[in-house]
Structures are given as C-alpha cells and as structure tokens.
Design a protein around this motif. Structure first.
Motif, PDB file in Angstrom:
ATOM      1  N   SER A  16       0.821  -1.218   0.000  1.00 56.39           N
ATOM      2  CA  SER A  16       0.000   0.000   0.000  1.00 56.39           C
ATOM      3  C   SER A  16       0.850   1.260   0.000  1.00 56.39           C
ATOM      4  CB  SER A  16      -0.904   0.010   1.235  1.00 56.39           C
ATOM      5  OG  SER A  16      -1.745  -1.122   1.235  1.00 56.39           O
ATOM      6  N   THR A  17       0.348   2.243  -0.705  1.00 53.58           N
ATOM      7  CA  THR A  17       0.897   3.590  -0.670  1.00 53.58           C
ATOM      8  C   THR A  17      -0.175   4.485  -0.076  1.00 53.58           C
ATOM      9  OG1 THR A  17       2.240   3.183  -2.631  1.00 53.58           O
ATOM     10  CG2 THR A  17       1.846   5.485  -2.038  1.00 53.58           C
ATOM     11  N   ARG A  18       0.169   5.135   1.022  1.00 50.18           N
ATOM     12  CA  ARG A  18      -0.822   5.939   1.721  1.00 50.18           C
ATOM     13  C   ARG A  18      -0.452   7.412   1.686  1.00 50.18           C
ATOM     14  NH1 ARG A  18      -1.208   1.028   4.646  1.00 50.18           N
ATOM     15  NH2 ARG A  18      -3.319   0.247   4.342  1.00 50.18           N
TER      16      ARG A  18
ATOM     17  N   THR B 123      -5.546   5.676   0.132  1.00 52.79           N
ATOM     18  CA  THR B 123      -4.692   4.505  -0.046  1.00 52.79           C
ATOM     19  C   THR B 123      -4.847   3.930  -1.439  1.00 52.79           C
ATOM     20  OG1 THR B 123      -4.856   3.944   2.309  1.00 52.79           O
ATOM     21  CG2 THR B 123      -4.163   2.190   0.830  1.00 52.79           C
ATOM     22  N   ASP B 124      -3.720   3.660  -2.081  1.00 54.76           N
ATOM     23  CA  ASP B 124      -3.653   2.841  -3.283  1.00 54.76           C
ATOM     24  C   ASP B 124      -2.952   1.565  -2.855  1.00 54.76           C
ATOM     25  OD1 ASP B 124      -4.726   4.417  -5.535  1.00 54.76           O
ATOM     26  OD2 ASP B 124      -3.156   5.823  -4.952  1.00 54.76           O
ATOM     27  N   SER B 125      -3.618   0.430  -3.069  1.00 55.97           N
ATOM     28  CA  SER B 125      -3.118  -0.825  -2.544  1.00 55.97           C
ATOM     29  C   SER B 125      -3.220  -1.931  -3.583  1.00 55.97           C
ATOM     30  CB  SER B 125      -3.943  -1.207  -1.301  1.00 55.97           C
ATOM     31  OG  SER B 125      -3.435  -2.373  -0.700  1.00 55.97           O
TER      32      SER B 125
ATOM     33  N   GLN C 231      -6.170  -4.416  -7.514  1.00 54.82           N
ATOM     34  CA  GLN C 231      -5.782  -3.067  -7.143  1.00 54.82           C
ATOM     35  C   GLN C 231      -6.959  -2.397  -6.459  1.00 54.82           C
ATOM     36  OE1 GLN C 231      -4.248  -1.069 -10.603  1.00 54.82           O
ATOM     37  NE2 GLN C 231      -2.248  -1.986 -10.308  1.00 54.82           N
TER      38      GLN C 231
ATOM     39  N   ARG D  64      -8.359   1.207  -4.324  1.00 55.84           N
ATOM     40  CA  ARG D  64      -8.183   2.608  -3.950  1.00 55.84           C
ATOM     41  C   ARG D  64      -9.298   2.930  -2.963  1.00 55.84           C
ATOM     42  NH1 ARG D  64      -7.135   6.722  -8.436  1.00 55.84           N
ATOM     43  NH2 ARG D  64      -5.009   6.227  -7.840  1.00 55.84           N
ATOM     44  N   TYR D  65      -8.923   3.467  -1.810  1.00 55.50           N
ATOM     45  CA  TYR D  65      -9.922   3.777  -0.800  1.00 55.50           C
ATOM     46  C   TYR D  65      -9.428   4.893   0.103  1.00 55.50           C
ATOM     47  CZ  TYR D  65      -7.023   0.554   1.966  1.00 55.50           C
ATOM     48  OH  TYR D  65      -5.973  -0.086   2.592  1.00 55.50           O
TER      49      TYR D  65
ATOM     50  N   GLN E 269     -14.975   3.339   0.102  1.00 56.51           N
ATOM     51  CA  GLN E 269     -14.424   2.513  -0.970  1.00 56.51           C
ATOM     52  C   GLN E 269     -15.541   2.095  -1.909  1.00 56.51           C
ATOM     53  OE1 GLN E 269     -12.373  -1.036   0.305  1.00 56.51           O
ATOM     54  NE2 GLN E 269     -11.644  -1.483  -1.747  1.00 56.51           N
TER      55      GLN E 269
END
Length: 142
Positions: free
Chosen positions: A86-88, A102-104, A114, A116-117, A135
C-alpha cells in the motif's frame, strides 16, 4: 468568534509515524484475517460510504457485530495468504484527525487486485482508530 489558521495542520514526524504504525498493525491483522482485532481498531458506529452494483452512492453505519459478520463473509476465515502493498497519503486535519487515501495491491490465492480507498481516522487517548471507510463496490453489502 474563532478564526481558523490560514493553512491546515502540519503533522509532526511522530504524528506520521504513529499513523503508519497503526496501518501496519491493521494490515497485519487483515492479512491474518483477525477480524475481531480489526474491529478493535475501529470506532463504532462505523460510517461507510460506497457505491452499489447499480452505480448508486450508498452510506450506512455498522455496529461491531455487523462489521465482524460482513468482514468475515468477505475475507473468509482462513485459507490462502493475503498480502498488501500500500501507498498511503494522509491528510492531517489536526493532531487527532486524518483522512488517509490509499492505493493498494492485494494478493490472495494468486489473484491480485488493485484497490483505492480512503479512511477517516481519529486519535483518542493517543491511539488511532478508523471511524469512516470509503471505498467503491461495497454498496450491495450496506
């Protein structure tokens, strides 16, 4: 009358480290499907915002029982390993409120999705907890 500052809150390194540690713990509990532990990390009633399969926006509030039942249904109770990368991007509104985008990438049973939330977190007595989950795709469960 209270006047707000010209700029938003700038988090300290400790603010960011605490939030990162919270997400690391939450992701670890998710990977182990420790749904009761995930629920321990929330504030109830939990707000949910999503859309449904018909494309309509939906919102609801869940109590702990509904959260545990739904997450158990969605995540299952064991089986294949789940991993998250994850990239937060947190936006701190104050020392005790943050909206985190978040992109996870979630991998389970060889299938990768993938995600995104966004989550709204609050800090109470020095401990972060999520209060709102946002989400796409959960609306049929609300």
């Amino acid at each position: 009358m209270t006047f707000l500052p010209d700029t938003g809150y700038t988090p300290t390194p400790e603010d960011r480290a605490g939030l990162d540690a919270w997400f690391a713990e939450y992701d670890a509990a998710s990977a182990r499907r420790e749904i009761a532990r995930m629920a321990d990390m929330a504030v109830f009633p939990l707000n949910l915002v999503s859309d449904d399969s018909a494309g309509n926006g939906r919102s609801a509030q869940w109590d702990r029982e509904q959260f545990v039942a739904t997450m158990t249904h969605v995540m299952g109770e064991g089986g294949e390993e789940i991993t998250f990368e994850s990239t937060r991007t947190p936006v701190f509104l104050s020392p005790s409120m943050a909206v985190v985008f978040t992109d996870s990438v979630m991998t389970a049973g060889g299938t990768t999705r993938q995600l995104r939330y966004a989550d709204v977190l609050v800090r109470r007595d020095g401990v972060w907890a999520f209060q709102t989950m946002i989400q796409s795709g959960w609306g049929d469960n609300l």
